[in-house]
Design a protein around this motif. Structure first.
Motif, PDB file in Angstrom:
ATOM      1  N   PRO A   6      -4.571  40.028 -39.358  1.00 29.20           N
ATOM      2  CA  PRO A   6      -3.632  40.438 -40.400  1.00 29.20           C
ATOM      3  C   PRO A   6      -3.468  41.943 -40.470  1.00 29.20           C
ATOM      4  O   PRO A   6      -4.734  42.735 -40.329  1.00 29.20           O
ATOM      5  N   GLN A   7      -2.379  42.393 -40.712  1.00 33.52           N
ATOM      6  CA  GLN A   7      -2.125  43.706 -40.876  1.00 33.52           C
ATOM      7  C   GLN A   7      -1.459  44.201 -42.056  1.00 33.52           C
ATOM      8  O   GLN A   7      -0.196  43.941 -42.024  1.00 33.52           O
ATOM      9  N   SER A   8      -2.190  44.707 -43.187  1.00 37.43           N
ATOM     10  CA  SER A   8      -1.363  45.044 -44.228  1.00 37.43           C
ATOM     11  C   SER A   8      -0.668  46.157 -44.000  1.00 37.43           C
ATOM     12  O   SER A   8      -1.108  47.108 -43.163  1.00 37.43           O
ATOM     13  N   ARG A   9       0.634  46.607 -44.680  1.00 40.06           N
ATOM     14  CA  ARG A   9       1.320  47.739 -44.335  1.00 40.06           C
ATOM     15  C   ARG A   9       2.031  47.959 -45.638  1.00 40.06           C
ATOM     16  O   ARG A   9       2.690  47.110 -46.349  1.00 40.06           O
ATOM     17  N   LEU A  10       2.196  48.979 -46.136  1.00 40.26           N
ATOM     18  CA  LEU A  10       2.908  49.617 -47.110  1.00 40.26           C
ATOM     19  C   LEU A  10       3.932  50.219 -46.823  1.00 40.26           C
ATOM     20  O   LEU A  10       4.146  51.003 -45.765  1.00 40.26           O
ATOM     21  N   VAL A  11       5.374  49.869 -47.283  1.00 37.91           N
ATOM     22  CA  VAL A  11       6.693  50.426 -46.987  1.00 37.91           C
ATOM     23  C   VAL A  11       7.416  51.172 -48.358  1.00 37.91           C
ATOM     24  O   VAL A  11       7.291  50.239 -49.324  1.00 37.91           O
ATOM     25  N   ALA A  12       7.874  52.247 -48.014  1.00 38.54           N
ATOM     26  CA  ALA A  12       8.351  52.901 -49.355  1.00 38.54           C
ATOM     27  C   ALA A  12       9.693  53.479 -48.834  1.00 38.54           C
ATOM     28  O   ALA A  12      10.115  53.645 -47.558  1.00 38.54           O
ATOM     29  N   ALA A  13      10.450  53.637 -49.798  1.00 41.51           N
ATOM     30  CA  ALA A  13      11.805  54.382 -49.731  1.00 41.51           C
ATOM     31  C   ALA A  13      11.857  55.848 -48.925  1.00 41.51           C
ATOM     32  O   ALA A  13      10.804  56.498 -48.999  1.00 41.51           O
ATOM     33  N   ARG A  14      12.652  55.832 -47.935  1.00 35.29           N
ATOM     34  CA  ARG A  14      12.820  56.970 -46.897  1.00 35.29           C
ATOM     35  C   ARG A  14      13.937  57.623 -46.869  1.00 35.29           C
ATOM     36  O   ARG A  14      14.285  58.673 -46.179  1.00 35.29           O
ATOM     37  N   GLY A  15      14.965  57.237 -47.548  1.00 32.74           N
ATOM     38  CA  GLY A  15      16.334  57.857 -47.680  1.00 32.74           C
ATOM     39  C   GLY A  15      17.243  57.135 -46.559  1.00 32.74           C
ATOM     40  O   GLY A  15      16.774  55.950 -46.196  1.00 32.74           O
ATOM     41  N   ALA A  16      18.323  57.601 -46.374  1.00 34.73           N
ATOM     42  CA  ALA A  16      19.309  57.085 -45.316  1.00 34.73           C
ATOM     43  C   ALA A  16      18.741  56.733 -44.028  1.00 34.73           C
ATOM     44  O   ALA A  16      17.993  57.329 -43.608  1.00 34.73           O
ATOM     45  N   LEU A  17      19.334  55.712 -43.720  1.00 32.87           N
ATOM     46  CA  LEU A  17      19.175  55.272 -42.210  1.00 32.87           C
ATOM     47  C   LEU A  17      20.281  55.677 -41.213  1.00 32.87           C
ATOM     48  O   LEU A  17      21.562  55.360 -41.815  1.00 32.87           O
ATOM     49  N   LEU A  18      20.080  56.307 -40.272  1.00 29.04           N
ATOM     50  CA  LEU A  18      21.036  57.253 -39.529  1.00 29.04           C
ATOM     51  C   LEU A  18      20.745  57.015 -38.176  1.00 29.04           C
ATOM     52  O   LEU A  18      19.670  56.967 -37.783  1.00 29.04           O
ATOM     53  N   GLY A  19      21.683  56.606 -37.334  1.00 31.31           N
ATOM     54  CA  GLY A  19      21.419  56.581 -35.808  1.00 31.31           C
ATOM     55  C   GLY A  19      22.063  55.227 -35.245  1.00 31.31           C
ATOM     56  O   GLY A  19      22.738  54.307 -35.869  1.00 31.31           O
ATOM     57  N   ALA A  20      21.910  55.167 -33.925  1.00 37.87           N
ATOM     58  CA  ALA A  20      22.135  53.916 -33.119  1.00 37.87           C
ATOM     59  C   ALA A  20      21.006  53.382 -32.540  1.00 37.87           C
ATOM     60  O   ALA A  20      20.213  54.135 -31.821  1.00 37.87           O
ATOM     61  N   ILE A  21      20.977  52.214 -32.599  1.00 38.21           N
ATOM     62  CA  ILE A  21      19.793  51.222 -32.173  1.00 38.21           C
ATOM     63  C   ILE A  21      20.300  49.978 -31.203  1.00 38.21           C
ATOM     64  O   ILE A  21      21.479  49.553 -31.363  1.00 38.21           O
ATOM     65  N   ALA A  22      19.684  49.505 -30.564  1.00 40.42           N
ATOM     66  CA  ALA A  22      19.767  47.864 -29.898  1.00 40.42           C
ATOM     67  C   ALA A  22      18.519  47.098 -30.484  1.00 40.42           C
ATOM     68  O   ALA A  22      17.464  47.774 -30.672  1.00 40.42           O
ATOM     69  N   VAL A  23      18.876  46.182 -30.735  1.00 39.85           N
ATOM     70  CA  VAL A  23      17.983  44.961 -31.268  1.00 39.85           C
ATOM     71  C   VAL A  23      17.456  44.350 -30.253  1.00 39.85           C
ATOM     72  O   VAL A  23      17.994  44.215 -29.043  1.00 39.85           O
ATOM     73  N   PRO A  24      16.341  43.537 -30.285  1.00 40.51           N
ATOM     74  CA  PRO A  24      15.609  42.689 -29.257  1.00 40.51           C
ATOM     75  C   PRO A  24      16.830  41.534 -28.696  1.00 40.51           C
ATOM     76  O   PRO A  24      17.635  41.191 -29.545  1.00 40.51           O
ATOM     77  N   GLY A  25      16.588  41.004 -27.258  1.00 43.93           N
ATOM     78  CA  GLY A  25      17.472  39.792 -27.080  1.00 43.93           C
ATOM     79  C   GLY A  25      17.347  38.826 -27.871  1.00 43.93           C
ATOM     80  O   GLY A  25      16.304  38.679 -28.706  1.00 43.93           O
ATOM     81  N   ASP A  26      18.349  37.952 -27.848  1.00 39.96           N
ATOM     82  CA  ASP A  26      18.379  36.953 -28.651  1.00 39.96           C
ATOM     83  C   ASP A  26      17.272  35.839 -28.644  1.00 39.96           C
ATOM     84  O   ASP A  26      17.239  35.350 -27.391  1.00 39.96           O
ATOM     85  N   LYS A  27      16.743  35.513 -29.794  1.00 39.35           N
ATOM     86  CA  LYS A  27      15.349  34.793 -29.273  1.00 39.35           C
ATOM     87  C   LYS A  27      15.880  33.285 -29.069  1.00 39.35           C
ATOM     88  O   LYS A  27      15.295  32.705 -28.219  1.00 39.35           O
ATOM     89  N   SER A  28      16.932  32.624 -29.699  1.00 37.06           N
ATOM     90  CA  SER A  28      17.426  31.416 -29.266  1.00 37.06           C
ATOM     91  C   SER A  28      17.898  31.260 -27.809  1.00 37.06           C
ATOM     92  O   SER A  28      17.512  30.326 -26.942  1.00 37.06           O
ATOM     93  N   ILE A  29      18.600  32.180 -27.425  1.00 36.38           N
ATOM     94  CA  ILE A  29      18.968  32.216 -26.174  1.00 36.38           C
ATOM     95  C   ILE A  29      17.780  32.550 -25.144  1.00 36.38           C
ATOM     96  O   ILE A  29      17.728  31.763 -24.151  1.00 36.38           O
ATOM     97  N   SER A  30      16.802  33.434 -25.365  1.00 35.50           N
ATOM     98  CA  SER A  30      15.637  33.662 -24.587  1.00 35.50           C
ATOM     99  C   SER A  30      14.783  32.240 -24.505  1.00 35.50           C
ATOM    100  O   SER A  30      14.328  32.211 -23.302  1.00 35.50           O
ATOM    101  N   HIS A  31      14.561  31.469 -25.495  1.00 41.11           N
ATOM    102  CA  HIS A  31      13.820  30.401 -25.234  1.00 41.11           C
ATOM    103  C   HIS A  31      14.489  29.372 -24.322  1.00 41.11           C
ATOM    104  O   HIS A  31      13.689  28.741 -23.138  1.00 41.11           O
ATOM    105  N   ARG A  32      15.916  29.247 -24.429  1.00 45.72           N
ATOM    106  CA  ARG A  32      16.735  28.099 -23.771  1.00 45.72           C
ATOM    107  C   ARG A  32      16.854  28.865 -22.241  1.00 45.72           C
ATOM    108  O   ARG A  32      16.801  27.968 -21.197  1.00 45.72           O
ATOM    109  N   ALA A  33      16.858  29.942 -22.059  1.00 45.38           N
ATOM    110  CA  ALA A  33      17.064  30.975 -20.555  1.00 45.38           C
ATOM    111  C   ALA A  33      15.779  30.333 -19.918  1.00 45.38           C
ATOM    112  O   ALA A  33      15.882  29.977 -18.520  1.00 45.38           O
ATOM    113  N   LEU A  34      14.611  30.616 -20.362  1.00 51.40           N
ATOM    114  CA  LEU A  34      13.444  30.156 -19.711  1.00 51.40           C
ATOM    115  C   LEU A  34      13.275  28.865 -19.479  1.00 51.40           C
ATOM    116  O   LEU A  34      12.851  28.434 -18.133  1.00 51.40           O
TER     117      LEU A  34
END
Length: 444
Positions: A6-34
């Protein structure tokens, strides 16, 4: 499988989210691909595979049944398959960790092979009922012995040859559909699944790509998926698009935090997965699709999302199958909308990693949000864009989506929110908190 403490984590407001990101590969497709690669004869390559704990559980189980699966130094996964009918008897129990998808789909795989496999899982997975898969697979001839309530641990003794069936899904479930199709691959004759309500169609798309003899027909009874068994699958080169269920958290976060402007690259937009996009746009979200394209047979685009004033809506119940995993994030969006959002038609949420209806009602309520719980969803009265109170410790219940959804809620809360255990996030999105740091410039 080694489970994270278990990993307790405190999350607080940080202001605006800005930038470009990529998300992980699709979980449903990853299972089926394997899985489909493991049943092909030859070597398949998978780019963009989600390397979360759930997908790694699938990979480990397939290795235990004879497939050779390695991650190359360049990040590409290589799978040398055993062919349909070629799975071998595993030496020990298959540990599914927290992955319901791994469990249900692999049960289908084993059901029509002449092997016996025992499935185990963590405390959360062991509470989830498997009866909806046990029933059709037993009809096909598999001998399944489950713990009380149709739960894990359970044992599947496959039958070869199994018996083809025509099966109408009593509830909309892509996992049940896929389990039956996986069993049908090594079953003589034609196995048919009838869907009164369409669900995500990754299995059908990918099976066709691997060379299976499969057809999809629209009828008065629903979509009929017919698969001819004793298939010979050809190895493929697969590119996994970004997971829309992971993108959901940033779509909501950027929508609710003033000043935010985020570009989420390479998001899969399979029409059976875009319910949240539709719902957020009904609420007034600013989400723009850029550079639409096709990747690995799946529609993909970059999504630009900017802060917007959200308004309450009655979410159409027919969207439920196309956004079932995104309801926790939708409930968070509703907490910041003007008025009372009603989101129902999602009975399936009661039997996910946690009871997500009860879990989100408790979590949002603890943070000062007015919530009414229904048997199939929630009514959430939002703040009209103001911060929620926050200040609570949230029971995440070993559920990655509860943890990430409430982390998003904390980004526009008056007081920090504590997650009692953020470790489950690693099941689907190991880089979630690093991505949050990136978008907020590490602002604490």
């Amino acid at each position: 499988m080694v489970h994270s403490p278990p990993q307790s984590r405190l999350v607080a407001a940080r202001g605006a989210l800005l930038g470009a990101i990529a998300v992980p590969g699709d979980k449903s497709i990853s299972h089926r691909a394997l899985m489909f690669s493991a049943l092909a004869v030859g070597t398949s390559r998978i780019e963009g595979l989600l390397e979360g704990e759930d997908v790694l559980a699938t990979a480990a189980a397939l290795r235990a049944m004879g497939a050779t699966i390695v991650r190359r130094d360049d990040g590409v996964w290589q799978v040398d398959g055993v062919g349909v009918g070629g799975l071998m008897q595993p030496d020990g129990a298959l540990d599914m960790g927290n992955s319901g998808t791994s469990t249900r789909l692999l049960m289908g795989l084993v059901a029509s092979h002449p092997i016996t496999a025992t499935f185990t899982g963590d405390a959360s997975l062991s509470k989830r009922p498997m009866g909806r898969v046990i029933e059709p697979l037993s009809t096909m001839g598999a001998d399944i012995t489950a713990s009380p309530g149709g739960r894990l641990p359970l044992m599947v003794r496959g039958l070869c040859p199994a018996v083809p069936i025509d099966y109408t899904l009593p509830v909309a479930s892509a996992q049940v559909k896929s389990a039956i199709l996986l069993a049908g691959l090594n079953t003589p004759g034609i196995t048919r699944v009838i869907e009164p309500v369409p669900t995500r169609d990754h299995s059908e798309r990918m099976l066709a790509g691997f060379g299976a003899d499969l057809s999809v027909t629209e009828t008065a009874e629903g979509r009929v998926i017919a698969l001819r068994g004793e298939a010979e699958l050809r190895p493929q080169a697969i590119v996994v698009p970004g997971d829309p269920s992971s993108a959901a958290f940033w779509l909501v976060a950027a929508s609710i935090v003033p000043g935010s402007d985020v570009l989420v690259r390479n998001v899969g937009l399979n029409p059976t997965r875009t319910g949240l996009l539709t719902a957020l746009r009904l609420m007034g979200a600013s989400i723009e699709e850029q550079d639409p394209r096709t990747v690995g047979g799946e529609p993909v685009a970059d999504l630009r999302v900017r802060h917007a004033s959200l308004r309450a809506v009655e979410v159409p119940a027919e969207l439920a199958p196309s956004m079932i995993d995104e309801y926790p994030a939708l409930f968070v969006a509703a907490a910041f909308a003007a008025g009372t959002t009603v989101a129902r038609g999602a009975h399936e949420l009661r039997v996910k990693e946690s009871d997500r209806i009860a879990a989100m009602a408790a979590a949002l309520g603890a943070c000062g949000v007015a919530v009414e719980e229904h048997d199939d969803g929630l009514s959430v009265t939002g703040t009209g864009g103001a911060p929620i109170a926050g200040g609570a410790t949230i029971a995440t219940l070993l559920d990655h989506r509860i943890a990430m959804s409430m982390a998003v809620a904390a980004l526009h809360a008056a007081a920090p929110i504590t997650l009692d255990d953020a470790a489950p996030v690693a099941t689907s999105y190991p880089a979630f908190f690093a991505t949050l740091d990136q978008l907020t410039g590490h602002r604490a």
